[in-house]
Structure formats: C-alpha cells, structure tokens
Write an enzyme that holds these catalytic residues in place. Sequence first.
Site, PDB file in Angstrom:
ATOM      1  N   SER A  16       0.836  -1.195   0.000  1.00 23.48           N
ATOM      2  CA  SER A  16       0.000   0.000   0.000  1.00 23.48           C
ATOM      3  C   SER A  16       0.867   1.239   0.000  1.00 23.48           C
ATOM      4  O   SER A  16       2.085   1.169   0.119  1.00 23.48           O
ATOM      5  CB  SER A  16      -0.955  -0.014   1.198  1.00 23.48           C
ATOM      6  OG  SER A  16      -0.242   0.212   2.385  1.00 23.48           O
ATOM      7  N   CYS A  17       0.207   2.372  -0.153  1.00 24.07           N
ATOM      8  CA  CYS A  17       0.852   3.675  -0.272  1.00 24.07           C
ATOM      9  C   CYS A  17       1.914   3.841   0.801  1.00 24.07           C
ATOM     10  O   CYS A  17       1.638   3.572   1.956  1.00 24.07           O
ATOM     11  CB  CYS A  17      -0.206   4.776  -0.136  1.00 24.07           C
ATOM     12  SG  CYS A  17       0.450   6.439  -0.129  1.00 24.07           S
ATOM     13  N   PRO A  18       3.108   4.287   0.490  1.00 24.01           N
ATOM     14  CA  PRO A  18       3.545   4.802  -0.819  1.00 24.01           C
ATOM     15  C   PRO A  18       4.324   3.783  -1.638  1.00 24.01           C
ATOM     16  O   PRO A  18       4.895   4.120  -2.660  1.00 24.01           O
ATOM     17  CB  PRO A  18       4.491   5.931  -0.404  1.00 24.01           C
ATOM     18  CG  PRO A  18       5.190   5.379   0.810  1.00 24.01           C
ATOM     19  CD  PRO A  18       4.154   4.524   1.515  1.00 24.01           C
ATOM     20  N   MET A  19       4.358   2.513  -1.191  1.00 25.08           N
ATOM     21  CA  MET A  19       5.287   1.549  -1.788  1.00 25.08           C
ATOM     22  C   MET A  19       5.090   1.274  -3.291  1.00 25.08           C
ATOM     23  O   MET A  19       6.074   1.187  -4.015  1.00 25.08           O
ATOM     24  CB  MET A  19       5.272   0.229  -0.991  1.00 25.08           C
ATOM     25  CG  MET A  19       5.730   0.355   0.456  1.00 25.08           C
ATOM     26  SD  MET A  19       7.221   1.356   0.670  1.00 25.08           S
ATOM     27  CE  MET A  19       8.441   0.284  -0.066  1.00 25.08           C
ATOM     28  N   ASP A  42      -3.648  -2.156  -4.536  1.00 29.03           N
ATOM     29  CA  ASP A  42      -4.037  -0.928  -3.831  1.00 29.03           C
ATOM     30  C   ASP A  42      -4.925  -0.066  -4.731  1.00 29.03           C
ATOM     31  O   ASP A  42      -4.469   0.415  -5.762  1.00 29.03           O
ATOM     32  CB  ASP A  42      -2.762  -0.161  -3.441  1.00 29.03           C
ATOM     33  CG  ASP A  42      -3.070   1.216  -2.866  1.00 29.03           C
ATOM     34  OD1 ASP A  42      -4.217   1.430  -2.426  1.00 29.03           O
ATOM     35  OD2 ASP A  42      -2.172   2.081  -2.886  1.00 29.03           O
TER      36      ASP A  42
END
Lengths: 77, 157
Positions: A16-19, A42
């Site tokens: 999930s964010c920011p990956m 995501d």
Amino acid sequence: MTEVKEDLTLDTKGLSCPMPILKLKKAIDGLSGQVLKMLASDPGSVADVKAWAEKTGHTLLSSSQDGAIYVFFLKKS
Amino acid sequence: MTERKNRLAIIASKGTLDMAYPPLILATTAVAMEMEAGIFFTFYGLNIIRKDRKNKLFVAPIGNPAMPMPMPNILGMLPGMTSMGTMIMKGMMKKANAPSINELLEICRESGVRMIGCQMTMDAFGLKKEALIDGIEVGGAATFLAYAAEASVSLFI
C-alpha cells in the site's frame, strides 16, 4: 487498444501507499526496454499511477482492472 | 535550459507514531516523482530520527478522540493504555501492508531525501548528532528557510 508487449512486469500486489509508487519509480529507472507492466492491489494506485506519470513525463498507456487487481502499462519516456 | 526540479520542504515537529508517517511518505514519494525533498526535524519530530526512539514511537489514546477505539480519558490515563493504542495502530498499519517507520527512513536515506536535525532543539534536549541516525545534517531555521525558499511545496507537520 493495440496489443503491447511488456519488457518487464512489476508486481506490487499486497503493498500500500507509498510503496507501489516507490517501486514503480525504481522499476522504470532500471527498465532496459520501453514498456513496463505493473500489477497492484491498492485501489489508490489508480489515481496515483496516473498522477505519477503526468508528473514524471512517462506515458500511461493503459489502466485497467482485472477482478481485484489493477493493471497498468507504462511507456518509459 | 536545464529545468529545475520541483522541491518539497517539510517541517516534522511531532514525535508520535501517527505523525511520523506523513513526512516520510511524502518525502519518499516526492523523490519517486522526480522532485527534491527535504525534512527539517524539530522539537518532538527529532524522535523520528533518534536511534533510541525511532522504533519506539507511540500514539496515545488520552485526549485523542480520533483513535480507532475511542476511549474515555479516565481510562486512557491508565498505565498500559498508550502501549495498547500503539499496538492497535501498528497492527492496523501492518494489516494495510504499510511500510514501517524504519523502512521509510531507510528509503529516505537511499533516495537522497535531505534530512536536517534542528540544532536548537537538539541542544535544548541535550541531543548530540551521534544520537541521531546516520545521514542527518544539523542546521537551524536559516538552513531550512534557504531550502524552503526554493520549494514549490512547503508543509508543517
């Protein structure tokens, strides 16, 4: 859409964010070919990949959904 | 003409687990968007980059009606409630597959996010540069402002 063949597939499912965006940047930088296929789970990546492409100048060729998986094709600029 | 990169300048002033995430997420993402990013860690924000504290950031239920399990303050003040609240939040972040603070710090360092520790608060807290993680430079208000003056996005967190 005309069929494009990816040179590399980046799998960010489960992240999930920011990956997903951080991995996308790394993958594009290291891409030796032209086209990157990206998979994500995501839902935020739909807006984020689009925004990322607009900002960085790489081309988002397509954005689609396959069940719970989001599929993006990006062309390195 | 060489195009100047957009720049993100952030002040990180809070040292709770929830407030440690936004500066690190935004800075790492900015670099991924081919921007420059810098974070000025001041006051409790220094906890995010303290070797002895970065893995021990908490979020407290007391006085915090926004907690996922809202808790009356009279219970929030009981011993162990802060640890419990922190555990709940860490569990939520893990379930959402969010990276840990440590992972984000590592990415900041790898990707060249400029990280500045506030000299004045370090002095006030009796913190030496050695108490902070590697890759931190130390500076004051002028250092941040000189950086932020050239930024297109500036945030106080």
